[in-house]
Design a protein around this motif. Structure first.
Motif, PDB file in Angstrom:
ATOM      1  N   VAL A 147      65.296  71.709  57.766  1.00 26.24           N
ATOM      2  CA  VAL A 147      67.016  70.407  57.448  1.00 26.24           C
ATOM      3  C   VAL A 147      67.031  70.177  59.435  1.00 26.24           C
ATOM      4  O   VAL A 147      66.719  70.062  60.201  1.00 26.24           O
ATOM      5  CB  VAL A 147      68.001  71.816  57.819  1.00 26.24           C
ATOM      6  CG1 VAL A 147      68.976  70.715  56.919  1.00 26.24           C
ATOM      7  CG2 VAL A 147      68.081  72.972  56.450  1.00 26.24           C
ATOM      8  N   VAL A 148      66.931  68.537  58.734  1.00 28.91           N
ATOM      9  CA  VAL A 148      67.343  67.406  59.670  1.00 28.91           C
ATOM     10  C   VAL A 148      68.286  66.142  59.044  1.00 28.91           C
ATOM     11  O   VAL A 148      69.231  66.465  57.876  1.00 28.91           O
ATOM     12  CB  VAL A 148      66.048  66.701  60.210  1.00 28.91           C
ATOM     13  CG1 VAL A 148      64.834  68.146  60.823  1.00 28.91           C
ATOM     14  CG2 VAL A 148      65.934  65.241  58.862  1.00 28.91           C
ATOM     15  N   VAL A 192      56.396  72.353  52.846  1.00 20.69           N
ATOM     16  CA  VAL A 192      56.421  71.334  54.060  1.00 20.69           C
ATOM     17  C   VAL A 192      58.011  71.548  54.710  1.00 20.69           C
ATOM     18  O   VAL A 192      59.050  71.725  54.511  1.00 20.69           O
ATOM     19  CB  VAL A 192      56.813  69.770  53.098  1.00 20.69           C
ATOM     20  CG1 VAL A 192      57.050  68.719  53.440  1.00 20.69           C
ATOM     21  CG2 VAL A 192      54.786  69.655  52.227  1.00 20.69           C
ATOM     22  N   GLU A 193      57.485  70.973  56.120  1.00 18.44           N
ATOM     23  CA  GLU A 193      58.450  71.051  57.550  1.00 18.44           C
ATOM     24  C   GLU A 193      59.213  68.977  57.606  1.00 18.44           C
ATOM     25  O   GLU A 193      58.116  68.853  57.169  1.00 18.44           O
ATOM     26  CB  GLU A 193      58.407  71.915  58.253  1.00 18.44           C
ATOM     27  CG  GLU A 193      58.042  73.503  58.259  1.00 18.44           C
ATOM     28  CD  GLU A 193      57.830  73.977  59.279  1.00 18.44           C
ATOM     29  OE1 GLU A 193      57.956  73.709  60.344  1.00 18.44           O
ATOM     30  OE2 GLU A 193      57.796  75.387  59.116  1.00 18.44           O
ATOM     31  N   VAL A 194      59.874  68.812  57.734  1.00 20.59           N
ATOM     32  CA  VAL A 194      60.417  67.460  58.612  1.00 20.59           C
ATOM     33  C   VAL A 194      60.822  67.661  59.342  1.00 20.59           C
ATOM     34  O   VAL A 194      61.821  68.269  59.623  1.00 20.59           O
ATOM     35  CB  VAL A 194      61.319  67.544  57.068  1.00 20.59           C
ATOM     36  CG1 VAL A 194      61.532  65.721  57.320  1.00 20.59           C
ATOM     37  CG2 VAL A 194      60.692  67.076  55.842  1.00 20.59           C
ATOM     38  N   LEU A 195      60.275  66.859  60.110  1.00 21.27           N
ATOM     39  CA  LEU A 195      61.011  66.783  61.727  1.00 21.27           C
ATOM     40  C   LEU A 195      61.301  65.345  61.985  1.00 21.27           C
ATOM     41  O   LEU A 195      60.539  64.315  61.196  1.00 21.27           O
ATOM     42  CB  LEU A 195      59.679  67.649  62.497  1.00 21.27           C
ATOM     43  CG  LEU A 195      58.754  66.758  63.420  1.00 21.27           C
ATOM     44  CD1 LEU A 195      58.217  67.415  64.774  1.00 21.27           C
ATOM     45  CD2 LEU A 195      57.405  67.500  61.744  1.00 21.27           C
ATOM     46  N   PRO A 196      62.116  64.620  62.854  1.00 21.11           N
ATOM     47  CA  PRO A 196      62.083  63.584  63.151  1.00 21.11           C
ATOM     48  C   PRO A 196      61.143  63.165  64.174  1.00 21.11           C
ATOM     49  O   PRO A 196      61.155  63.859  64.772  1.00 21.11           O
ATOM     50  CB  PRO A 196      63.685  63.117  63.560  1.00 21.11           C
ATOM     51  CG  PRO A 196      63.827  64.804  64.261  1.00 21.11           C
ATOM     52  CD  PRO A 196      63.449  65.424  63.429  1.00 21.11           C
ATOM     53  N   LEU A 201      61.014  59.623  59.877  1.00 19.92           N
ATOM     54  CA  LEU A 201      60.825  61.243  59.642  1.00 19.92           C
ATOM     55  C   LEU A 201      59.821  61.215  59.653  1.00 19.92           C
ATOM     56  O   LEU A 201      58.314  60.684  58.878  1.00 19.92           O
ATOM     57  CB  LEU A 201      61.273  61.841  58.639  1.00 19.92           C
ATOM     58  CG  LEU A 201      63.066  61.324  58.114  1.00 19.92           C
ATOM     59  CD1 LEU A 201      63.360  62.069  56.876  1.00 19.92           C
ATOM     60  CD2 LEU A 201      63.292  63.018  58.797  1.00 19.92           C
ATOM     61  N   VAL A 202      58.643  62.742  59.966  1.00 17.14           N
ATOM     62  CA  VAL A 202      57.708  62.886  59.171  1.00 17.14           C
ATOM     63  C   VAL A 202      57.870  64.140  58.451  1.00 17.14           C
ATOM     64  O   VAL A 202      57.957  65.159  59.061  1.00 17.14           O
ATOM     65  CB  VAL A 202      56.805  63.060  60.892  1.00 17.14           C
ATOM     66  CG1 VAL A 202      56.710  64.802  61.608  1.00 17.14           C
ATOM     67  CG2 VAL A 202      54.880  63.422  60.200  1.00 17.14           C
ATOM     68  N   ALA A 203      56.565  64.482  57.615  1.00 11.14           N
ATOM     69  CA  ALA A 203      56.188  66.001  56.820  1.00 11.14           C
ATOM     70  C   ALA A 203      54.621  66.300  56.944  1.00 11.14           C
ATOM     71  O   ALA A 203      53.811  65.603  57.436  1.00 11.14           O
ATOM     72  CB  ALA A 203      56.431  65.569  55.170  1.00 11.14           C
ATOM     73  N   VAL A 204      54.663  67.863  57.578  1.00  8.18           N
ATOM     74  CA  VAL A 204      53.891  68.708  57.495  1.00  8.18           C
ATOM     75  C   VAL A 204      53.659  69.328  56.738  1.00  8.18           C
ATOM     76  O   VAL A 204      54.796  70.319  56.134  1.00  8.18           O
ATOM     77  CB  VAL A 204      54.094  69.347  59.151  1.00  8.18           C
ATOM     78  CG1 VAL A 204      52.988  70.313  59.672  1.00  8.18           C
ATOM     79  CG2 VAL A 204      54.991  67.927  60.431  1.00  8.18           C
ATOM     80  N   GLY A 205      52.873  69.267  55.905  1.00  7.39           N
ATOM     81  CA  GLY A 205      52.332  70.279  54.794  1.00  7.39           C
ATOM     82  C   GLY A 205      51.192  71.488  55.710  1.00  7.39           C
ATOM     83  O   GLY A 205      50.615  71.531  56.296  1.00  7.39           O
TER      84      GLY A 205
END
Length: 393
Positions: A147-148, A192-196, A201-205
């Protein structure tokens, strides 16, 4: 003396008639102390209000409900004190609830995800806790992993199924409804995680699958849509990919063995312009551990790396500062961490770490019940390990 005194009473009772026979009350055996704790932590978060830990409580025989042997619990840790929060809050309305997880800090609040099932499909609800009250957000089909807040809107990353083979992985809250963010990043079923990162934003699978062919694991939100970022990954075993931001650069680590077809040690640093470099950690006796670590956060300006060896005899975290790789100072030891997400949380100079079993070390009280001392916290230059015994009553 007591055992001998029981014999005449037994003889008298047996000799008496059925009408007058008196039952003899024999005190039950004293139950031995349990060998394991009744509560087990699975995720932890350092936030503005302290430390929040979530997990499950084993139910005793007379408290089991609907055949369940455990129930979710949530607790605040304030110094040595541990206080259990009332759970679930009113009107949670998660069908067939079976799990709870803290999911990081969002501004001045901490995010908590409650999970359950509806018609055999996973459902999740995001809640925000400010230390006094809950804000409950709409239910979503699927699993929330991050969550961001981005440009005033909440954005969640996870797995939100569309059909048997494809899912959306990024949603945002719009007028009280979760809608696809930038098309939702449709991909095969994965985590998938999302981070600022640098204002975007960048999504990491995290496919958690064998990746003998090159696969994409990073995407960047720019110019109103998701674009592939960095190299493609390959691994001969289960592929796990994690990322954190360190000194305005993206640090990516995991179980991958090749990037764009070239051998990789499983850890690299990515600049915003796409430049890729592997960290120079030639100094220090722990250099050989680098192929078996994932980034866990940034503490005191240094990158925190978590070893992945499941056979490790103790929990340890490594710090990378320039070319120097050193262990986390004075960290207590314990059984290896068992969770891939949420077992290490860092906020500034504060840190909280979960282990599967007990932490041990100087100044930690000895307790013969396994699992009561599984949470270690760092603040003001020292570690402390609060006991979870208070939650077992």
């Amino acid at each position: 003396m007591r055992a001998c005194a029981l014999v005449p009473h037994l003889l008298i009772a047996l000799a008496a008639s059925a009408a007058t026979a008196q039952f003899i009350a024999i005190p039950p055996l004293v139950a031995p102390a349990p060998r394991a704790s009744h509560v087990y932590g699975s995720s932890v978060c350092c936030w503005e209000g302290g430390v929040l830990v979530a997990g499950h409580r084993m139910l005793r025989d007379n408290t089991q409900r609907s055949g369940r042997r455990s129930a979710p619990w949530l607790a605040e840790v304030l110094g040595q004190a541990v206080r259990e929060l009332t759970w679930p809050p009113p009107y949670l309305n998660v069908p067939d609830p079976d799990g709870i997880r803290v999911c990081g800090a969002v501004g001045a609040r901490v995010a908590v995800v409650a999970e359950g099932k509806r018609d055999r499909r996973r459902v999740s609800r995001l809640l925000l806790w400010d230390g006094r009250d809950w804000e409950m957000l709409p239910l979503v089909t699927g699993t929330i992993h991050s969550v961001v807040e981005h440009e005033g809107r909440l954005v969640i990353g996870g797995e939100f199924p569309v059909n048997e083979t494809t899912a959306l992985h990024v949603l945002s809250l719009n007028d009280g409804e979760w809608l696809p963010f930038g098309g939702g990043l449709p991909l095969p079923r994965t985590i998938v995680e999302v981070l600022p990162w640098q204002g975007t934003l960048v999504a990491v699978g995290d496919p958690w699958d064998r990746a003998t062919d090159n696969v994409r694991c990073l995407w960047l939100w720019r110019h109103g849509h998701w674009s592939p970022l960095g190299p493609e990954f390959r691994s001969g075993r289960g592929l796990m990919v994690k990322a954190v931001v360190w000194n305005d650069r993206l640090v990516v680590g995991g179980t991958f063995t090749a990037l764009d077809g070239a051998p990789s040690a499983g850890l690299f640093i990515l600049d915003a312009d796409g430049t890729l470099a592997e960290p120079e950690a030639a100094a220090g006796r722990y250099r050989s551990a680098l192929p078996l670590v994932i980034p866990a956060g940034v503490w005191d300006g240094r990158l925190v790396l978590r070893p992945l060896q499941p056979w490790a005899r103790s929990v340890s975290l490594l710090l990378l500062d320039g070319a120097e790789l050193t262990p986390m100072p004075r960290m207590p030891t314990g059984q290896p961490m068992m969770y891939a997400q949420g077992d290490v949380s860092i906020r500034g100079r504060e840190m909280a770490v979960l282990a599967f079993g007990d932490f041990t070390g100087a100044g930690i009280p000895n307790d013969n019940v396994f699992g009561r001392r599984q949470l270690a916290c760092w603040r003001d230059g020292s570690w402390w390990v609060p006991s979870l015994e208070v939650l077992e009553e």
